[in-house]
Scaffold this motif. Structure first.
Motif, short mmCIF file in Angstrom:
data_model
loop_
_atom_site.label_atom_id
_atom_site.label_comp_id
_atom_site.label_asym_id
_atom_site.label_seq_id
_atom_site.Cartn_x
_atom_site.Cartn_y
_atom_site.Cartn_z
N ASN A 137 0.82 -1.21 0.00
CA ASN A 137 0.00 0.00 0.00
C ASN A 137 0.86 1.26 0.00
O ASN A 137 0.54 2.25 -0.68
CB ASN A 137 -0.95 0.01 1.20
N ASN A 138 1.94 1.25 0.76
CA ASN A 138 2.84 2.41 0.78
C ASN A 138 3.47 2.64 -0.60
O ASN A 138 3.65 3.79 -1.03
CB ASN A 138 3.92 2.22 1.83
N ALA A 139 3.79 1.55 -1.28
CA ALA A 139 4.36 1.67 -2.63
C ALA A 139 3.32 2.22 -3.60
O ALA A 139 3.64 3.05 -4.46
CB ALA A 139 4.87 0.31 -3.10
N PHE A 140 2.07 1.77 -3.46
CA PHE A 140 1.00 2.29 -4.33
C PHE A 140 0.85 3.80 -4.19
O PHE A 140 0.55 4.50 -5.15
CB PHE A 140 -0.33 1.60 -4.01
N LYS A 141 1.06 4.30 -2.97
CA LYS A 141 0.90 5.75 -2.74
C LYS A 141 1.94 6.57 -3.50
O LYS A 141 1.70 7.73 -3.81
CB LYS A 141 1.02 6.04 -1.23
N THR A 142 3.07 5.98 -3.79
CA THR A 142 4.14 6.71 -4.47
C THR A 142 4.07 6.60 -5.99
O THR A 142 4.80 7.30 -6.69
CB THR A 142 5.52 6.20 -4.02
N PHE A 143 3.19 5.73 -6.50
CA PHE A 143 3.13 5.52 -7.94
C PHE A 143 2.28 6.61 -8.59
O PHE A 143 1.09 6.74 -8.30
CB PHE A 143 2.54 4.14 -8.26
N THR A 144 2.90 7.39 -9.47
CA THR A 144 2.20 8.52 -10.09
C THR A 144 1.77 8.25 -11.52
O THR A 144 1.28 9.14 -12.21
CB THR A 144 3.10 9.77 -10.06
N GLY A 145 1.95 7.02 -11.97
CA GLY A 145 1.50 6.67 -13.31
C GLY A 145 2.59 6.73 -14.36
O GLY A 145 3.76 7.03 -14.06
N LEU A 146 2.22 6.44 -15.60
CA LEU A 146 3.14 6.44 -16.73
C LEU A 146 2.73 7.52 -17.72
O LEU A 146 1.55 7.86 -17.83
CB LEU A 146 3.11 5.08 -17.44
N ALA A 147 3.70 8.03 -18.45
CA ALA A 147 3.41 9.07 -19.43
C ALA A 147 2.44 8.55 -20.49
O ALA A 147 2.58 7.44 -20.98
CB ALA A 147 4.71 9.53 -20.09
N ARG A 148 1.44 9.37 -20.81
CA ARG A 148 0.43 9.08 -21.82
C ARG A 148 -0.40 7.84 -21.47
O ARG A 148 -0.94 7.18 -22.35
CB ARG A 148 1.02 8.94 -23.22
N ARG A 149 -0.50 7.52 -20.20
CA ARG A 149 -1.43 6.51 -19.72
C ARG A 149 -2.35 7.20 -18.72
O ARG A 149 -2.04 7.30 -17.54
CB ARG A 149 -0.71 5.33 -19.07
N PHE A 150 -3.45 7.76 -19.22
CA PHE A 150 -4.38 8.55 -18.44
C PHE A 150 -3.65 9.65 -17.67
O PHE A 150 -3.81 9.83 -16.47
CB PHE A 150 -5.19 7.68 -17.48
N THR A 151 -2.82 10.38 -18.42
CA THR A 151 -2.11 11.52 -17.85
C THR A 151 -3.05 12.72 -17.78
O THR A 151 -3.54 13.20 -18.80
CB THR A 151 -0.89 11.89 -18.71
N VAL A 152 -3.32 13.19 -16.57
CA VAL A 152 -4.29 14.27 -16.37
C VAL A 152 -3.57 15.62 -16.34
O VAL A 152 -2.61 15.81 -15.59
CB VAL A 152 -5.08 14.07 -15.05
N ILE A 153 -4.05 16.53 -17.19
CA ILE A 153 -3.53 17.90 -17.23
C ILE A 153 -4.65 18.81 -16.71
O ILE A 153 -5.66 19.00 -17.40
CB ILE A 153 -3.14 18.31 -18.65
N PRO A 154 -4.52 19.36 -15.50
CA PRO A 154 -5.59 20.19 -14.95
C PRO A 154 -5.71 21.53 -15.69
O PRO A 154 -4.72 22.11 -16.11
CB PRO A 154 -5.18 20.42 -13.49
N VAL A 155 -6.95 21.98 -15.84
CA VAL A 155 -7.26 23.29 -16.42
C VAL A 155 -8.19 23.99 -15.43
O VAL A 155 -8.95 23.33 -14.71
CB VAL A 155 -7.92 23.15 -17.80
N SER A 156 -8.14 25.31 -15.37
CA SER A 156 -8.94 26.06 -14.40
C SER A 156 -10.43 25.77 -14.54
O SER A 156 -10.89 25.23 -15.55
CB SER A 156 -8.69 27.56 -14.57
N ASN A 157 -11.20 26.15 -13.51
CA ASN A 157 -12.66 25.96 -13.48
C ASN A 157 -13.06 24.49 -13.52
O ASN A 157 -14.02 24.11 -14.18
CB ASN A 157 -13.33 26.72 -14.64
N HIS A 158 -12.28 23.67 -12.81
CA HIS A 158 -12.61 22.24 -12.63
C HIS A 158 -12.67 21.49 -13.96
O HIS A 158 -13.47 20.57 -14.13
CB HIS A 158 -13.93 22.08 -11.87
#
Length: 258
Positions: free
Chosen positions: A95-116
């Protein structure tokens, strides 16, 4: 492919993991270990909770959390956790390892934009991966614009009926689909089937969402205010085109102005 996969299984000398429910009883190996979300298996993934940006689940009664969304992420993490349990690694460490995993590039990579709002950059290009990406976006429960570039004429022809079914069954009335021309690397590819023909087929099968064809990534940016009207999230799908990541960043910068 089942015969080929069985030949591969026959050559595995140590543990052999099968994590696809439909294959669990069809692949024989004396050292077979199974992971499943249904039926009998050595490791059962159960009590699954899906949220917009994370998931929770249990394996044989042990609880885990991951900070990646989607059922496909549960499958991936579930197999990792099952392997760890089998090899007597402490579930707390997992579980501790899962918390540190931030994903892979271009695999559901989220780019936040203003106004939710948000842009999701995803390498998905076959029906199964596209379906997973769209369904994961729907966990956010916000209108969705899907921008899809088929990654080749051959794959588009091969996956034609499955792709039509995916878009027809997963996109909702308030969603939109924006198609781009097939990514063309030149050569002697059969170009008799293209994005325009695919668009026509989609319109015949599913008229409950808007679908449009643009000529290029640049035209998306030029026509941006129109294509993003009432949209809260944009999912960019496609492989091979090395400009996709840069395009998503440009998309985010443009969206910030509206």
């Amino acid at each position: 492919l089942l015969d080929t996969f069985q030949k591969f299984a026959n050559q595995v000398q140590e543990e052999f993991w099968v994590c696809v429910d439909s294959l669990a009883d069809r692949i024989n190996n004396s050292n077979r270990i199974t992971v499943s979300m249904q039926g009998k298996a050595d490791f059962i993934i159960h009590d699954i909770q899906l949220f917009a940006d994370q998931c929770a689940f249990k394996i044989n009664g042990l609880a885990f959390e991951i900070y990646q969304p989607g059922m496909h992420s549960v499958w991936n993490a579930g197999l990792v956790a099952s392997y760890a349990i089998y090899h007597q690694i402490n579930p707390i460490a997992v579980n501790n390892a899962f918390k540190t995993f931030t994903g892979l590039a271009r695999r559901f990579t989220v780019i936040p934009v203003s106004n939710h709002r948000r842009i999701i950059d995803d390498y998905a290009h076959n029906p199964n991966k596209i379906s997973s990406a769209i369904q994961t976006c729907h966990l956010n429960d916000a209108p969705l614009l899907v921008i899809f570039q088929p990654h080749g004429y051959g794959p588009l022809k091969l996956q034609w009926s499955e792709l039509l079914k995916v878009f027809a069954q997963t996109l909702k009335t308030h969603d939109r689909l924006l198609l781009l021309p097939v990514y063309d690397k030149g050569g002697t590819a059969d170009r008799t089937i293209d994005s325009q023909i695919f668009l026509d087929a989609i319109q015949q099968q599913a008229g409950n969402f808007e679908v449009k064809l643009l000529s290029s990534l640049d035209e998306v940016l030029q026509d941006f205010s129109a294509v993003t009207l009432n949209i809260k999230q944009i999912l960019v799908l496609g492989a091979r085109n090395s400009m996709m990541g840069q395009f998503c960043q440009q998309l985010a910068q443009a969206w910030e102005k509206y």
